[in-house]
Design a protein around this motif. Sequence first.
Motif, PDB file in Angstrom:
ATOM      1  N   UNK A   1       5.459   0.300 -11.435  1.00 42.22           N
ATOM      2  CA  UNK A   1       4.764  -0.375 -10.482  1.00 42.22           C
ATOM      3  C   UNK A   1       4.260   0.551  -9.221  1.00 42.22           C
ATOM      4  N   UNK A   2       3.853  -0.082  -8.131  1.00 40.63           N
ATOM      5  CA  UNK A   2       3.353   0.888  -6.843  1.00 40.63           C
ATOM      6  C   UNK A   2       4.319   0.591  -5.933  1.00 40.63           C
ATOM      7  N   UNK A   3       4.402   2.032  -5.338  1.00 35.75           N
ATOM      8  CA  UNK A   3       5.318   1.908  -4.328  1.00 35.75           C
ATOM      9  C   UNK A   3       5.455   2.921  -3.283  1.00 35.75           C
ATOM     10  N   UNK A   4       6.288   3.316  -2.630  1.00 35.15           N
ATOM     11  CA  UNK A   4       6.419   4.547  -1.743  1.00 35.15           C
ATOM     12  C   UNK A   4       7.121   5.834  -2.528  1.00 35.15           C
ATOM     13  N   UNK A   5       6.718   6.832  -2.532  1.00 35.03           N
ATOM     14  CA  UNK A   5       7.373   7.821  -2.968  1.00 35.03           C
ATOM     15  C   UNK A   5       7.714   8.870  -1.835  1.00 35.03           C
ATOM     16  N   UNK A   6       9.163   9.235  -2.070  1.00 36.43           N
ATOM     17  CA  UNK A   6       9.544  10.109  -0.699  1.00 36.43           C
ATOM     18  C   UNK A   6      10.300  11.084  -1.431  1.00 36.43           C
ATOM     19  N   UNK A   7       9.667  12.407  -1.152  1.00 32.18           N
ATOM     20  CA  UNK A   7      10.438  13.536  -1.674  1.00 32.18           C
ATOM     21  C   UNK A   7      10.806  14.464  -0.476  1.00 32.18           C
ATOM     22  N   UNK A   8      12.154  15.132  -0.587  1.00 30.90           N
ATOM     23  CA  UNK A   8      12.529  15.866   0.533  1.00 30.90           C
ATOM     24  C   UNK A   8      13.373  16.831  -0.143  1.00 30.90           C
ATOM     25  N   UNK A   9      13.296  18.159   0.110  1.00 28.48           N
ATOM     26  CA  UNK A   9      13.907  19.256  -0.041  1.00 28.48           C
ATOM     27  C   UNK A   9      14.773  19.825   1.148  1.00 28.48           C
ATOM     28  N   UNK A  10      16.127  19.716   0.792  1.00 25.69           N
ATOM     29  CA  UNK A  10      17.018  20.409   1.951  1.00 25.69           C
ATOM     30  C   UNK A  10      17.668  21.590   1.302  1.00 25.69           C
ATOM     31  N   UNK A  11      17.573  22.583   2.091  1.00 20.93           N
ATOM     32  CA  UNK A  11      18.033  24.023   1.638  1.00 20.93           C
ATOM     33  C   UNK A  11      18.356  24.853   2.931  1.00 20.93           C
ATOM     34  N   UNK A  12      18.463  26.050   2.522  1.00 14.76           N
ATOM     35  CA  UNK A  12      18.918  27.278   3.530  1.00 14.76           C
ATOM     36  C   UNK A  12      17.496  27.565   4.416  1.00 14.76           C
ATOM     37  N   UNK A  13      16.382  27.306   4.093  1.00 15.40           N
ATOM     38  CA  UNK A  13      15.215  27.433   4.775  1.00 15.40           C
ATOM     39  C   UNK A  13      14.075  26.253   4.498  1.00 15.40           C
ATOM     40  N   UNK A  14      13.194  26.204   5.343  1.00 13.65           N
ATOM     41  CA  UNK A  14      12.099  25.209   5.043  1.00 13.65           C
ATOM     42  C   UNK A  14      11.390  25.782   3.935  1.00 13.65           C
ATOM     43  N   UNK A  15      10.555  24.806   2.986  1.00 18.39           N
ATOM     44  CA  UNK A  15       9.991  25.298   1.981  1.00 18.39           C
ATOM     45  C   UNK A  15       8.540  24.652   2.202  1.00 18.39           C
ATOM     46  N   UNK A  16       7.513  25.542   1.789  1.00 20.51           N
ATOM     47  CA  UNK A  16       6.207  25.097   1.685  1.00 20.51           C
ATOM     48  C   UNK A  16       6.026  24.041   0.461  1.00 20.51           C
ATOM     49  N   UNK A  17       5.641  22.847   0.733  1.00 22.34           N
ATOM     50  CA  UNK A  17       5.683  21.868  -0.439  1.00 22.34           C
ATOM     51  C   UNK A  17       4.517  21.089  -0.391  1.00 22.34           C
ATOM     52  N   UNK A  18       4.023  20.722  -1.581  1.00 15.35           N
ATOM     53  CA  UNK A  18       2.824  19.671  -1.707  1.00 15.35           C
ATOM     54  C   UNK A  18       2.936  18.773  -2.953  1.00 15.35           C
ATOM     55  N   UNK A  19       2.108  17.622  -2.696  1.00 23.11           N
ATOM     56  CA  UNK A  19       2.573  16.599  -3.937  1.00 23.11           C
ATOM     57  C   UNK A  19       0.801  16.047  -4.220  1.00 23.11           C
ATOM     58  N   UNK A  20       0.578  16.331  -5.607  1.00 24.58           N
ATOM     59  CA  UNK A  20      -0.793  15.844  -6.006  1.00 24.58           C
ATOM     60  C   UNK A  20      -0.590  15.115  -7.259  1.00 24.58           C
ATOM     61  N   UNK A  21      -1.499  14.002  -7.105  1.00 22.70           N
ATOM     62  CA  UNK A  21      -1.676  13.077  -8.324  1.00 22.70           C
ATOM     63  C   UNK A  21      -1.859  13.725  -9.764  1.00 22.70           C
ATOM     64  N   UNK A  22      -1.179  13.168 -10.961  1.00 23.35           N
ATOM     65  CA  UNK A  22      -1.645  13.797 -12.221  1.00 23.35           C
ATOM     66  C   UNK A  22      -1.604  12.526 -13.162  1.00 23.35           C
ATOM     67  N   UNK A  23      -2.026  12.752 -14.308  1.00 21.58           N
ATOM     68  CA  UNK A  23      -2.213  11.516 -15.257  1.00 21.58           C
ATOM     69  C   UNK A  23      -0.957  10.621 -15.059  1.00 21.58           C
ATOM     70  N   UNK A  24       0.373  11.268 -15.317  1.00 19.96           N
ATOM     71  CA  UNK A  24       1.345  10.557 -15.732  1.00 19.96           C
ATOM     72  C   UNK A  24       2.181  10.220 -14.252  1.00 19.96           C
ATOM     73  N   UNK A  25       1.606  10.549 -13.207  1.00 20.12           N
ATOM     74  CA  UNK A  25       2.427  10.479 -11.856  1.00 20.12           C
ATOM     75  C   UNK A  25       2.088  11.186 -10.900  1.00 20.12           C
ATOM     76  N   UNK A  26       3.041  12.019 -10.370  1.00 23.57           N
ATOM     77  CA  UNK A  26       2.714  13.108  -9.265  1.00 23.57           C
ATOM     78  C   UNK A  26       3.560  14.276  -9.822  1.00 23.57           C
ATOM     79  N   UNK A  27       2.613  15.527  -9.236  1.00 23.03           N
ATOM     80  CA  UNK A  27       3.437  16.644  -9.513  1.00 23.03           C
ATOM     81  C   UNK A  27       3.665  17.322  -7.947  1.00 23.03           C
ATOM     82  N   UNK A  28       4.893  17.648  -7.963  1.00 28.41           N
ATOM     83  CA  UNK A  28       5.507  18.343  -6.601  1.00 28.41           C
ATOM     84  C   UNK A  28       5.466  19.814  -6.780  1.00 28.41           C
TER      85      UNK A  28
END
Length: 919
Positions: A731-758
């Motif tokens: 279904x359709x919804x809000x996707x929320x991805x967070x990474x908690x670690x010892x430092x900030x990380x550069x992160x992006x999320x793009x659409x792919x055929x089966x869903x989303x690639x982080x």
Amino acid sequence: MHFSWLSEKAAAPLATWADHSYFFRPQYYKVTVSEFDHPERIHVYFNETSIPQNEGINGCDFLPLNFKSSFSIITHQAEVKMPSGKVDKPVIQDNRDGTVSVKYDPREEGSHELVVKYNGEPVQGSPFKFHVDSITSGYVTAYGPGLTHGITGEPANFTISTKGASAGGLTMAVEGPSKAVINYHDNKDGTVSVQYLPTAPGEYQVSVRFGDRHIKGSPYFAKITGEGRKRNQISVGSCSEVTMPGDITDDDLRALNASIQAPSGLEEPCFLKRMPTGNIGISFTPRETGEHLVSVKRLGKHISNSPFKVTVCEREVGDAKKVKVSGAGLKEGQTHADNIFSVDTRNAGFGGLSVSIEGPSKAEIQCTDKDDGTLNISYKPTEPGYYIVNLKFADHHVEGSPFTVKVAGEGSNRKREKIQRERDAVPITEIGSQCKLTFKMPGITSFDLAACVTSPSNVTEDAEIQEIEDGLYSVHFVPKELGVHTVSVRYSEMHIPGSPFQFTVGPLRDSGSHLVKAGGSGLERGVVGEAAEFNVWTREAGGGSLAISVEGPSKADIEFKDRKDGSCDVSYKVTEPGEYRVGLKFNDRHIPDSPFKVYVSPDAGDAHKLEVQQFPQGNIQADAPYQFMVRKNGAKGDLDARIVAPSGTDDDCFIQAIDSEMTSVRFYPRENGIHAIHVKFNGVHIPDSPFRIKVGKNVADPAAVHATGNGLEEVKTGHKADFIINTCNAGVGTLHVSIDGPSKVAMDCTEVEEGYKVRYTPLLPGEHYITVKYNNVHIVGSPFKVDAVGDKLADEGAQETSTVILETVQKVAKGGKNTGVHLPNFKSDASKVVPKGMGLNRAYIGKQNQFSICATDAGNNILYVGMYGPKGPCEEFHVKHAGHNNYNVQYLVRDRGQYVLLIKWGEEHIPGSPFQIDV
């Protein structure tokens, strides 16, 4: 409450505590103390013979340790493990002021371990370690609590005895999770008093050297416990932007992803954006000088001219050393006031600024950009104590960071209550065994509960739900394969708090606090004087120590009930209204989403009289108004209602009085997904509030979302890692991805055929926790624990969080292994299907021929009907379901000859199929 005294000669009559200490002091007795006269309370040993006072360190040769106690009767138990492995009993002495002293006369040299328990539970910081040295050894020695234990934000003290030697040759160092400022004072009597301030929990290594050599027992290891240290963080972005050649449409932009590789090989995701000129630019944080390569790809393939070359010069690279900070707010602060400091990054190149503040309260942080290019940052703590301020630019500490700030002033007078319970690991579940998952949900009808289990190979089956006792339910299923199963429990078609659950069959693959789940109304709301209840599931986390704390305007009375199957139910009762924080820690680490913020309403008053009527049923759509009625039943007061969307945004409902009894509440949902409507009367939730309502057809199902990929396993610092979030059929919804670690990380999320690639790049080795939520509910396995290995590419500081949020679109799998729609596991019997009618034997050209199929007693499955004639398929074929698995079938044929009619119930032919029909 009573005491029973047992001696070897005869049982003495009942006595008071004072009687005991006066009459029975010379002898050795075993004391049983019970609040409720339960036999299971632990025994406490007293041996109060006087100890000869030896001349030695501080005039005695034992180490007194004090513990605060909240009961008037002390039920402590203590034992000392000696270097030889033998166990010895220290002396416990009641100081009659709410504390006890633990005294011990050591008999061996070396490192000892002291275990102190209260009511059978280890006290905070236990076991304590201490080193024993002989008085005549002539060595420099150290003693005091700061060498063994302490609490974050409070000074830890110890003393060094130099035995008359000069204090000039002494050097001290404290290493641990936080920078600890060391202060010392020469007492001019052969001793030196040392104080250090730990600001983060963990194990600290305290080294004391005389000359170039460690003194005996050094380095010491001090266990510092964090009593609810609270952290807040903000980030201010500052990126370099480079324009790329070529024309790219907005649709293309969504399908592209980019990454930048530095000369050293460090590769990070970077962002593409439309520049004011209309061209496409990339946005990134430069970390090195030299020629960088920017790869821009569409569906994994380079676009034309990619990779592009970008040259970074020295003045563009973010340099934390060139950041200037000033202001009194970095030295001292006041509670309930804005403590301000300023940051100037104008000459420091490009880089993100991150500010995190950790201390006894979660300080509210605000950032204002001044017109001259500098930033004013203010923070407002609510509790006094020591705070640690981490200030990082381009992932490196600015000069002087982390800053230790002493905050003075009045606290908010919040009370704290805590209980701790040991949790045993649950035995391994085998294939074919009866599996059980229990939960408590009082005040519901079991008729609206449903559960299903999805196996690792994606087969979904219904599970059985049983009501064990009023409000306590258990889900039962028998697994057919090893691995992680997904158990979904729904009430009125919506996941209950905690669902979907992870359930491992066979050995656990991982353990730890990130696998503990908690859910229930007591983590959302409460009423003064009434028990607020919630469930905690620790089965997947293995064995460990579960600590439950409630902090707020009044002390809480916490009750704990172990269900002995890896789950437990907890309830707490408070006496004052207001905002409370419920903290859940497993093995000294917060579980996901802890601490929970709970508003406790005043005494319910008339709120229980109100009832909701005409609540919308059926197909609710977004962007349309709906309403329901509230009947007051004679209650006097004000009604208030709010609607909270899956993304967390809340909106007012429109309230209109129809007459003195009935009120209309109108709401306007703007998103798809599960909404909560909070209806309060005089500030108190009415019965069953908040009401949950499903909006939209394709409502997101977090149980159908799965995350896989190398980025969820072991990753390397400086190397790009990725994982795929499969949202097919979720279904359709809000996707929320967070990474908690010892430092900030550069992160992006793009659409792919089966869903989303982080994609993300870790910069520091250590544990990273990746949270994936769909419509604000954790998917199975979230948060994922990922270990990063490799070199340190940034400065260490407080934990930092990187987040990306996006609205998903409908995804349907294109087939292939383990993708697409998975049929339910039907339970049916085709032999019980009964076909009737003329159309099964004979048909007439150009007429509607018909027959019926009754599958009422054949279980549930899909009906397959097909007809093939001398010149191909039948002309027209209509199948209509008449309810209860009864079907009416009509067909039309145009050619003479013999036809074959196939009727299958699922994969099996029904009796008589295939039928031969003459036309």
